[in-house]
Design a protein around this motif. Structure first.
Motif, short mmCIF file in Angstrom:
data_model
loop_
_atom_site.label_atom_id
_atom_site.label_comp_id
_atom_site.label_asym_id
_atom_site.label_seq_id
_atom_site.Cartn_x
_atom_site.Cartn_y
_atom_site.Cartn_z
N ASN B 220 0.83 -1.22 0.00
CA ASN B 220 0.00 0.00 0.00
C ASN B 220 0.85 1.26 0.00
OD1 ASN B 220 0.65 0.83 2.68
ND2 ASN B 220 -0.78 -0.71 3.47
N ALA B 221 0.19 2.39 -0.21
CA ALA B 221 0.89 3.66 -0.41
C ALA B 221 1.70 4.06 0.83
CB ALA B 221 -0.09 4.76 -0.78
N SER B 222 1.15 3.80 2.01
CA SER B 222 1.87 4.17 3.24
C SER B 222 3.21 3.46 3.32
CB SER B 222 1.07 3.78 4.48
OG SER B 222 -0.11 4.50 4.53
N GLN B 223 3.19 2.17 2.99
CA GLN B 223 4.45 1.43 3.01
C GLN B 223 5.45 2.02 2.01
OE1 GLN B 223 2.40 -2.12 1.91
NE2 GLN B 223 2.74 -3.10 3.92
N ILE B 224 4.97 2.33 0.83
CA ILE B 224 5.86 2.87 -0.19
C ILE B 224 6.49 4.16 0.30
CG2 ILE B 224 5.98 3.76 -2.57
CD1 ILE B 224 3.63 1.85 -3.25
N ILE B 225 5.67 5.00 0.96
CA ILE B 225 6.20 6.26 1.50
C ILE B 225 7.26 5.98 2.56
CG2 ILE B 225 5.59 8.30 2.87
CD1 ILE B 225 2.89 8.31 1.33
N THR B 226 7.00 5.00 3.40
CA THR B 226 7.99 4.64 4.43
C THR B 226 9.29 4.18 3.76
OG1 THR B 226 6.21 3.94 5.88
CG2 THR B 226 8.42 3.17 6.44
N PHE B 227 9.19 3.31 2.78
CA PHE B 227 10.39 2.81 2.07
C PHE B 227 11.14 3.99 1.43
CE2 PHE B 227 7.77 -1.27 1.21
CZ PHE B 227 8.04 -1.72 2.50
N CYS B 228 10.36 4.89 0.89
CA CYS B 228 10.89 6.08 0.26
C CYS B 228 11.77 6.85 1.24
CB CYS B 228 9.68 6.90 -0.14
SG CYS B 228 9.92 8.09 -1.40
N ASN B 229 11.23 7.08 2.42
CA ASN B 229 11.97 7.80 3.45
C ASN B 229 13.18 7.00 3.93
OD1 ASN B 229 10.29 10.04 3.42
ND2 ASN B 229 8.83 9.07 4.82
N ASP B 230 13.08 5.67 3.82
CA ASP B 230 14.20 4.80 4.23
C ASP B 230 15.29 4.72 3.17
OD1 ASP B 230 12.75 4.32 6.48
OD2 ASP B 230 12.10 2.30 5.91
N GLY B 231 15.07 5.34 2.01
CA GLY B 231 16.13 5.38 1.01
C GLY B 231 15.97 4.39 -0.14
N ASP B 232 14.83 3.74 -0.22
CA ASP B 232 14.58 2.77 -1.28
C ASP B 232 14.44 3.48 -2.63
OD1 ASP B 232 13.27 -0.34 -1.48
OD2 ASP B 232 12.75 1.07 -3.10
N ALA B 233 15.34 3.18 -3.56
CA ALA B 233 15.39 3.91 -4.84
C ALA B 233 14.13 3.69 -5.68
CB ALA B 233 16.63 3.51 -5.65
N LEU B 234 13.63 2.46 -5.71
CA LEU B 234 12.45 2.20 -6.54
C LEU B 234 11.19 2.80 -5.93
CD1 LEU B 234 13.02 -1.38 -8.01
CD2 LEU B 234 13.82 0.85 -8.81
N ALA B 235 11.15 2.83 -4.61
CA ALA B 235 10.02 3.50 -3.95
C ALA B 235 10.05 4.99 -4.30
CB ALA B 235 10.08 3.29 -2.44
N ARG B 236 11.24 5.55 -4.27
CA ARG B 236 11.36 6.97 -4.63
C ARG B 236 10.97 7.21 -6.09
NH1 ARG B 236 16.87 8.93 -1.40
NH2 ARG B 236 15.98 8.58 0.67
N GLU B 237 11.39 6.30 -6.97
CA GLU B 237 11.02 6.43 -8.36
C GLU B 237 9.48 6.36 -8.51
OE1 GLU B 237 12.23 7.40 -10.99
OE2 GLU B 237 10.93 6.63 -12.57
N THR B 238 8.87 5.47 -7.76
CA THR B 238 7.41 5.34 -7.78
C THR B 238 6.74 6.66 -7.40
OG1 THR B 238 7.56 3.00 -7.21
CG2 THR B 238 5.46 4.11 -6.72
#
Lengths: 326, 326, 326, 326
Positions: B220-238
């Motif tokens: 879900n979107a919340s998880q993606i945002i968390t990954f994004c903040n954790d530095g996940d490149a593909l989450a950030r690309e998403t």
């Protein structure tokens, strides 16, 4: 009292790329007299404004006199109503911000209002045409470009700085056709005269079918419309595609604005049902479901050569009366 | 006189998919008391309305009394302000047109106003938040769907039937992702929670890069945002891609409306700069040139759990006072 | 984005005959800091404006800083909102038309709005006080003179040049008491502080009854109110007569405007029921029959020393943001 | 599309004490056809409404057909626009609250709006007459009674319940002439037809001068105006006094509203300069000093027998289109 000198006429001005026309108009939208001159391409806007001022004074003096004129309204390409200026026009000879309303007011001693084509037509259609009685509607201009104005609860929407209504530069296809504005995929690259010509070239390239459009160079939108009416299948396909893009663009617009009606004006409406039927059909497929089938598609009820002049005259009534000489 | 019984409080109601909350709010936007209950999925709207009415009466009686309450405002999914009704909600258990405002007014004997999420938040931000003092602005909600409301010269734009602001269902990609509304390419299929998840799947499929998103099901979107903040490149690309689509969609909107500011609200704003920087950048590339760099991008200044309640309370002040019992 | 520097405070200014006060006020009407200086009687308005500007800068720098301030609102005697000027004030040291808003804007580099006492209070009561939620109401100021402002469908009525609301100079008695404005029988000659003193002299002359008012020289309205509360029959009769004239004047006003409420402010309201009961009673005898008993008589819900500052702050939010330095 | 059935006409209705007239009117205020019938004094309003409905249907069918008609507007004595009702009319045969607009809508299947005489005329003068282009003005009716309507920033002021504009029942002389409304000193007891007759009697009683008015029984305002034009000194004095009272009443009104112009309509304006010169002179003596000499005194620019019909037609355009049968 009773001796009060009520001013019962205004002047409407249409500044076109080629011709500038002025008209004396009464309270009920009767055009009493008209005069025109070539707009020209002189980059000196002061000279143009003096010529315009002279034209108005002559017209007015020959038709009832200066003292009956309350104010002046102008329709100008890239006109901005709050600024009373022509702003960054891509087509006029005058660059940057041209404070045309103030310049003309100083010459005439009368209040002057100025708006762009779409804004002025919207006010005109509401005063005297198809939008009479409407509180929420969209007016579209389809010509060499594509512009618009919408009404919000009985008032034309201006936005923070008077730069609203730029539907022609909304992106309808990401990475699509290159527009003169610098972006790609702008709606007017599909729905204006130039857009139609580009589509025609695509249509011609896609098939081997014979078409009156083949070999015509330069091809223009008027010709395509004529061919369309003459039964040319590829011309019809060209116009149909413009209609589909128009339908999607207007659906996006209407989903934001929820208008009672959309009034489509401009030379491309000469294509009639060839353009407007696919536009309306696509519109109803794409518009937000709660308003599907509820938005009226209309064309102007005003004469094509009076539309802008009547709109400009209606705009003239919006400004406060002002006179240097009273 | 002076003995006049001035009503100085209103009730704000937020009907959410899961929880319904009511609050007593004073003139200056102070929430004095709050109460909640599960919205439930009972298709019988009369039962829900009775429960809501009871909740309000209890809250009010425990906090200063009924006679201080002037009126009630409701934020409801698919709410229509002129009708005071929830109309064709895809998510609520009640189908068709539900005249919630009238039903609640009959139970409480007080004037009741109702609007959708975006409409109510816009009114709330103008009264108490980031839009205070603005006359032309756009408010966006980014959650499970995407909604909006814009102000025209100091008034929320409603349109002919109160169905305006449906930016989520504007077509951003012709023939694009299938939307629940029946159309393809709707903006919310790219910029809402569900849109972000679809984009994540595309991003994952395009590369072999490792990502915390891989294998999470359901993602879900919340998880993606968390990954994004954790530095996940593909989450950030998403999230970046959502930002780009948001930027184009808002540029189209702003070119029509010319707002002073766009206020973005909703859970997806937790993505912060990962979403909003590409959105703002793309926005300024695409918006009509005369307003490039002039539109403020803002997030709400209200607490997330007060935003809808304060908006609903501000809406309550808009209706005429009415009481069965005075 | 999100980094956008939102300005969340304004400055409210009250220019009084004796004291000028400035305040920093937030979105919800909380006064965060205040400062005052003597208005003085220097006919050089540039000096006064510089002093005012300095006072604001000092206050603002000491309380959060200049960059949080959006704009400035001023309450000034004989203030005219569209002109941003003090016009022909009978009481201030500056004569003619004083463009105070422009002068202060040039010194501060911020947008400045200015209105008269009654206009500013009406806006303040609507934002934060007794008129919250009202669309049509009248606000009255009863002090050394009598002023007013009314709202028309949610907007303060300005009229053609911003000189509306002059109820104090409506003629209530043809050929009546001489007013400083040159006319006779102006309402404020019966209902303001000076009017009450004139009535007291009439009342004293009509009877031999003892009264605390006898022999007091100069007698003023505050004393009369005190005597009234102490049980002095002739003081009560004096205030009652002011109430009757007020009631007739307000009935005439309300028959024209049909307000939901009349909000009475100013020092004379300290007389409370001695003034307001006969006013309301007379009002209901005289007002057009279809609205008899329907108009609420209210006093302000704001602190007396905050009323004008809050109104001025609410006015500050009405102008477009502007900064020389951004 | 383009096939859209745009409705380009409305029906205007004038319900007079004696005659009811209906007219088909186009967008630009051209009366295309008219029909009349005796209003009668039947207390059964349903019968009257059926007769009115029949009259409209017949007129419309004979002149272009029902399907061209967008809506209906009615001018009615004691009409209330928000209620669409005639309310407590002292002169019509129907008592209490008569929901005429709803009753007629049910019979015709078309949207119907209704307002009182002054409200309707104000809208008509703004659309087609002397108020075209004005944003703030007052319209006065001087007939058997005295009524008014004023515009606030481009919109007719209604007030909380639509009962605004009752200038005729403002108190101009405390304890003055007994009015039918129950109060004393109402302005219309000095400035309407009946007021003029009362003044004539006073004037005759004050002197022994010969006058054509002596011995005429019953004397009416039309006769007095005729005598006035014939050179009768006492008739002129009678009208002059009405003018003075009118001037004071309008000065009080204008000091509150600050109009650009006051438009005076109704039979008493046949007195011309005998009435209006003293009115304007007295007005300028009494009006608040900042607007002295700035308010235009005007009479209608519409034909007397078209004034109400055109106003009613303009009102018809204000309501949302509605049809039972589409």
């Amino acid at each position: 009292m009773a001796h009060e000198n009520l001013k019962t006429r205004v002047v409407g001005v249409e500044i076109g790329l080629e011709t500038t026309t002025t008209a004396v108009v009464d309270v009920r939208g009767n055009i009493l007299a008209k005069s025109s001159f070539a707009t020209g391409d002189d980059p000196n806007v002061a000279d143009f404004t003096s010529k315009l001022s002279e034209n108005i004074v002559n017209l007015v003096e020959a038709n009832g006199g200066y003292e009956m004129i309350r104010s002046v309204g102008i329709s100008a390409p890239s006109g901005n109503y709050p600024l009373g200026s022509i702003v960054n026009s891509p087509n006029m000879p005058w660059k940057g911000v041209v404070p045309m309303a103030a310049m003309l007011r100083d010459r005439l001693g009368l209040a002057v209002a100025l708006g762009n084509n779409a804004y002025v037509r919207a006010i005109g259609e509401r005063a005297y045409g198809a939008a009479h009685g409407l509180k929420d509607f969209i007016l579209i201009t389809l010509g060499s470009g594509m512009g618009s104005c919408f009404y919000s609860n009985g008032h034309p929407h201006l936005g923070q700085d008077g730069f609203s209504g730029e539907i022609g530069h909304s992106c309808i296809e990401i990475g699509g056709r290159q527009c003169g504005c610098g972006n790609k995929g702008c709606l007017e690259m599909y729905t204006s005269s130039k857009g139609v010509v580009l589509t025609a070239k695509e249509v011609l390239a896609e098939s081997n079918e014979p078409s009156a459009m083949r070999g015509v160079e330069p091809l223009n939108a008027s010709q395509i419309i004529t061919f369309c009416n003459d039964g040319d299948a590829l011309a019809r396909e060209t116009i149909r595609r413009a209609g589909v893009m128009l339908g999607i663009g207007l659906a996006n617009y209407a989903s934001l604005v929820n208008p009672e009606a959309i009034i489509i004006t401009g030379k491309l409406t000469h294509a009639g049902a060839w353009l407007l039927d696919p536009a309306e059909e696509t519109f109803n497929e794409h518009v937000f479901r709660n308003i599907q089938g509820k938005v009226k598609f209309l064309t102007s009820r005003l004469e094509e050569d009076e539309m802008d002049l009547l709109g400009a005259s209606a705009l003239a009534w919006e400004v406060k009366e002002y006179s240097l000489f009273k």
